[in-house]
Design an enzyme around this catalytic site. Structure first.
Site, short mmCIF file in Angstrom:
data_model
loop_
_atom_site.label_atom_id
_atom_site.label_comp_id
_atom_site.label_asym_id
_atom_site.label_seq_id
_atom_site.Cartn_x
_atom_site.Cartn_y
_atom_site.Cartn_z
N ASP A 456 -18.05 -14.77 44.76
CA ASP A 456 -19.26 -15.33 45.35
C ASP A 456 -19.94 -16.24 44.32
O ASP A 456 -19.55 -16.27 43.14
CB ASP A 456 -20.18 -14.15 45.74
CG ASP A 456 -21.35 -14.56 46.60
OD1 ASP A 456 -21.38 -15.71 47.07
OD2 ASP A 456 -22.25 -13.72 46.80
N GLU A 459 -20.15 -22.02 43.52
CA GLU A 459 -20.28 -23.45 43.82
C GLU A 459 -20.34 -24.34 42.56
O GLU A 459 -20.00 -25.52 42.71
CB GLU A 459 -21.53 -23.70 44.67
CG GLU A 459 -21.46 -23.12 46.06
CD GLU A 459 -21.59 -21.60 46.10
OE1 GLU A 459 -21.03 -20.98 47.01
OE2 GLU A 459 -22.24 -21.04 45.20
N ASP A 579 -24.62 -17.30 53.77
CA ASP A 579 -25.87 -16.64 54.13
C ASP A 579 -26.43 -17.22 55.42
O ASP A 579 -27.09 -18.27 55.42
CB ASP A 579 -26.89 -16.78 53.00
CG ASP A 579 -26.40 -16.10 51.73
OD1 ASP A 579 -25.44 -15.33 51.81
OD2 ASP A 579 -27.00 -16.35 50.66
#
Length: 935
Positions: A456, A459, A579
């Site tokens: 997670d 990015e 999300d």
């Protein structure tokens, strides 16, 4: 997990920082007061072109007239064109004198273009004004002055891409500067485009003219519409209906730099802040063919273990092990299937990677729990974020520093902040980092035998921006309040053109600086690579390193879930859409995002069921599990700050879950076979309807229904307070999977309003299909052992028809998913009806593995048979079935809803069911009977 904030895009502190950054930006963009012209420069002139040794074309372009909008032009460009396969064309344009950044060939293996020429000069071979270079399926043509190129389909001459600019066009000719590249194509008005992600598309799966499409991996919540989200996929599929014939192709711009793509309906323009133009054109002409060709280039989707197709439960906020144990127990009590239990960072020591909290997740108790769930076939997956806590007593950090694995800024590891506080980011472009990461995975697996990893925040996400220091005299983070507020001492970085490029992409949907809330773009990776260039590859490179690390553990098939993705990520990892919100709108958006990722070559995809935050309503959660039970990746996940939303929390949701997930678990053999098809051909598991019905233009924009495979259609309720749903049924016969006596048939397609009370989801099976199913269960390991049934569908009432299906079975722990290793079996199923005789049979490849599993077919159900007939003369493997046999044959009338045509007779159909069979799955069988006229 991230941004557990309410709906606004950014927290207040983030917003204030962003305003300061925008104000301090020294160069303004095209949308601001400088107002650069719509058309920049006059393009390039092709001054020479010749054949390359490998059969391609190499050309030399020179700029026609220099200008300084967004920087000076690169004066000389090298053009390379090659038909790499019969259905793939490459067009590569770069600086002719100097090597430029490209997606590393080690990350995405592909052919190298020819080396740059050492001398710039006119070739002895004179170019002609217009020329064509033809392959098997595609034709490349060019004009020389100004240079433009077109790609045409050979079979019908249709232009697929045309970069030439006329005076009337809203775009100009080719622009190639160090930090600004621009190229455009004309498009026909009736072309339907799909792709260009990752973003949340409010208008559905089709690209929508004048919506912004920005590609730059960014940690902003998926609730933000038309903004650059976690992944970058600069590829689109173009579907056109030409004279009643459908033609699909796709266009990939292989470039990892940030870009804006402007789609105007009749044209499309790329504005890219670095790298090269490296275009790949895939000829199709079918949507499935396009994805096959695309994934053969970028890498076939990863094989997934069988258990990963079961249901998953996660939550950020399972504070201790006893809570996790209760969740598993409550699923069992509620009789809701569950295969995988997850931990967000609650299991860690101070949110540090590869650690265990000794108080809340004591290792002896955790190992005992894992022994217990592993013994029944359940699995356990945990989160790993890329940021490594800066802590001299932390072994992972110590070894990382010793091996020099971190991204650098001004010679020191770049300092950022994520959940543990101050962190450094591993540089996955460095081979040493890949080895170190694999070693840390190995060490952690010895500590905790996890079954997969969830990567997670890759990015990469950073709670701060700029150049930061650890503050003296104060704790950071404080341990109270939200953990995502920056507490490092940070200074904005705008001193380089990498931190403040001349063209501002629409980052975060509001032209945020490219280094905002991520790694500074002037930071440096291995071999001097700038973060500015490699930014959108971070999650992809981490997926590759994680895959390599997991594969080296026990020789088992890895399971990785990654938030950030790039071209080729599906070869290594699954994806969830990040999300989202527990709203009806987000439920609808999830379908389009899921379908897009199938086109991107990432078929194992799903959204957080019931929404990540805030708490969904009971009705919404009912409807969401009815959709989510049919996502390829099916997981309920919720935010730390939301009330609990496991499926058993409401009895009504538990009932819907038992119904929808009960069907999913019966369909697991079908889903697993689709997983195999994805792995060998790229075929998406979840598909838009146009994949199977490309001639039926009514489905080109349909975003509220979807297919699993080629023939199983899900038509969910997506609106509040509804107890029925209007669904579009393409031409042909459709059979309700929950009630096989119900049939819908039409010659031209039909809209039908279906009953859909709270616990009902409508799923229909198309004609000409053989669907393998099992009896389901609470866990995939057990469901996998149950007897099979086959559902055979013919077009309603036809005298002559055929159907087919397939089944793949293997040892799903083996890393490779293939035939020929002795641990797999593939079965083709066939059925025909001809002159009243029905025949169903199988052709088995490598049956030994299936035979060893003891799997057998217990029931065959055939739908859509002529209602005037009566079944008789049943034969099994050529032998008549006698009265003493355990085999039972029964017939049931079906209810047919059809288009009413003047003078037409209503179709009457029968369902024939044969029970009591014991066909070994690994062995050929044949069953026949007659449908004679009733006396």
């Amino acid at each position: 997990m991230v941004s557990p904030t309410p709906p606004p895009l950014l927290t207040l502190s983030s917003l204030l920082l962003l305003v300061l950054l925008l104000c301090s930006s020294s160069v303004v963009n095209s949308s601001s007061k400088s107002n650069p012209p719509t058309k920049i420069g006059e393009g390039y002139r092709l001054i020479s072109i010749e054949e390359s040794p490998d059969g391609g074309l190499v050309g030399h372009l020179v700029v026609i007239k220099k200008n300084n909008v967004y920087g000076p032009d690169i004066p000389h460009l090298q053009l390379f064109v090659k038909h790499e396969t019969q259905d793939r064309l490459r067009v590569h344009i770069t600086d002719a004198q100097k090597q430029r950044w490209e997606v590393p060939y080690s990350l995405l293996p592909r052919e190298q273009p020819p080396p740059l020429k050492q001398t710039i000069g006119r070739s002895r071979k004179s170019p002609i004004t217009v020329s064509e270079y033809s392959g098997s399926e595609l034709i490349f043509s060019y004009t020389s002055d100004p240079f433009g190129f077109a790609v045409k389909r050979k079979s019908n001459g249709q232009t697929l891409f045309n970069s030439s600019s006329d005076k009337s066009d809203p775009f100009g000719n080719l622009v190639f500067k160090d930090q600004y590249l621009e190229i455009s194509t004309k498009l026909p008005k009736d072309a339907s485009l799909y792709g260009l992600g990752e973003n949340t598309q409010p208008h559905g799966i089709k690209l929508y003219p004048n919506d912004p499409y920005t590609l730059y991996t960014t940690d902003i919540s998926a609730i933000n519409l038309n903004a650059d989200l976690y992944g970058s996929h600069p590829v689109y599929m173009d579907l056109r209906n030409v004279g009643g014939k459908p033609y699909a192709h796709s266009v990939l711009l292989l470039n990892s730099n940030g870009m804006d793509v402007f789609y105007r309906g009749t044209s499309l323009t790329y504005k890219v802040i670095g790298g090269v133009f490296d275009f790949y054109f895939f000829a199709g002409p079918t949507p499935l063919g396009v994805v096959d060709q695309y994934t053969s280039f970028i890498g076939r989707p990863a094989p997934m273990p069988y258990w990963s197709l079961g249901f998953h439960q996660c939550r950020w906020g399972y504070h201790n092990l006893s809570v996790v144990e209760d969740v598993v127990e409550n699923y069992q009590k509620a009789k809701i299937p569950l295969d995988v239990i997850w931990n967000d960072d609650d299991h860690t020591d101070g949110k540090k990677d590869f650690t265990l909290n000794p108080t809340n997740y004591p290792r002896p108790k955790l190992l005992a729990f894992l022994d217990k769930i592993h013994s029944i076939g359940m699995k356990y997956v945990v989160i790993i974020d890329p940021g490594i806590a800066v802590n001299t007593s932390y072994g992972v950090y110590q070894r990382g520093i010793a091996d020099d694995v971190f991204i650098k800024y001004e010679g020191e590891p770049y300092l950022a902040q994520v959940w543990p506080g101050a962190v450094n980011f591993p540089d996955f472009l460095n081979p040493k980092t890949v080895s170190w990461w694999g070693d840390e995975i190995h060490r952690f697996h010895e500590l905790v035998p996890v079954d997969g990893l969830w990567i997670d925040m890759n990015e990469a996400s950073n709670f701060c921006s700029g150049k930061c220091k650890i503050p003296k005299g104060k704790q950071c983070p404080t341990g109270t309040g939200p953990g995502w507020v920056c507490c490092l001492d940070c200074k904005n970085i705008t001193k380089t053109r990498w931190d403040d490029p001349p063209y501002k992409i629409n980052a975060s949907g509001l032209q945020a600086p490219v280094g905002f809330k991520t790694i500074a773009t002037s930071a440096v990776h291995y071999n001097g690579v700038l973060e500015y260039d490699a930014h959108s590859l971070y999650g992809f490179s981490q997926s590759i390193a994680t895959h390599k690390g997991l594969q080296g553990l026990e020789g088992k098939r890895p399971f990785i879930l990654s938030r950030s993705t790039y071209v080729g990520s599906g070869h290594y990892a699954a994806h969830w859409t990040g999300d989202n919100q527990g709203t009806w709108e987000n439920l609808r958006y999830s379908i389009s995002t899921m379908l897009n990722f199938g086109i991107f070559g990432v078929p194992m995809v799903g959204s957080d069921i019931c929404g990540f935050y805030p708490q969904p309503t009971e009705e919404l959660c009912n409807r969401w599990i009815e959709v989510g039970a049919f996502y390829p990746f099916s997981r309920d996940h919720a935010n730390y700050y939301s009330p609990r939303q496991e499926l058993y929390q409401w009895e009504s949701v538990a009932e819907s879950a038992r119904n929808a997930l009960g069907m999913r678990y019966k369909l697991l053999p079908y889903l697993y076979t689709l997983n195999y098809e994805a792995h060998i051909s790229g075929a998406p598991i979840a598909r838009p309807l146009f994949f199977s019905f490309p001639t039926y233009t009514e489905v080109y924009g349909l975003s509220t229904q979807f297919l699993l495979g080629s023939s199983l259609m899900v038509s969910p309720v997506l609106e509040q307070g509804k107890s029925e749903v209007t669904a579009l049924f393409p031409p042909g016969s459709w059979y309700s999977l929950f009630d096989m006596t119900q049939t819908i048939t039409s010659k031209g397609g039909i809209n039908v309003t279906l009953d859909a009370p709270l616990h009902v989801v409508n799923v229909h099976l198309y004609q000409n299909t053989i669907l393998p199913m099992q009896q389901g269960g609470m866990i995939s390991k057990e469901a996998r052992k149950t007897p099979f049934s086959l559902i055979v569908t013919f077009p309603a009432g036809v005298p002559d028809g055929e159907a087919k299906g397939s089944l793949f079975i293997d040892d799903d722990e083996l890393p490779e998913m293939k035939l020929g290793n002795g641990y797999s079996t593939y079965i083709d199923f066939y059925a025909t009806i001809n002159k009243g005789t029905v025949k169903v049979w199988s052709e088995v490849q490598e049956g030994k593995f299936a035979l060893a599993q003891g799997l057998y077919i217990e029931k065959v159900t055939v739908l859509g048979l002529d209602g005037s007939g009566q079944a008789s003369a049943l034969e099994v493997d050529g032998k008549p079935v006698m009265g003493a046999s355990n085999i039972e044959l029964s017939t049931t009338k079906q209810n047919v809803l059809e288009e009413q045509e003047d003078g037409g007779n209503k179709v009457k159909t029968l369902m024939v069911e044969i029970k009591g069979l014991s066909f070994a799955v690994g062995k050929n069988f044949a069953i026949t009977w007659n449908m004679g006229i009733k006396s």
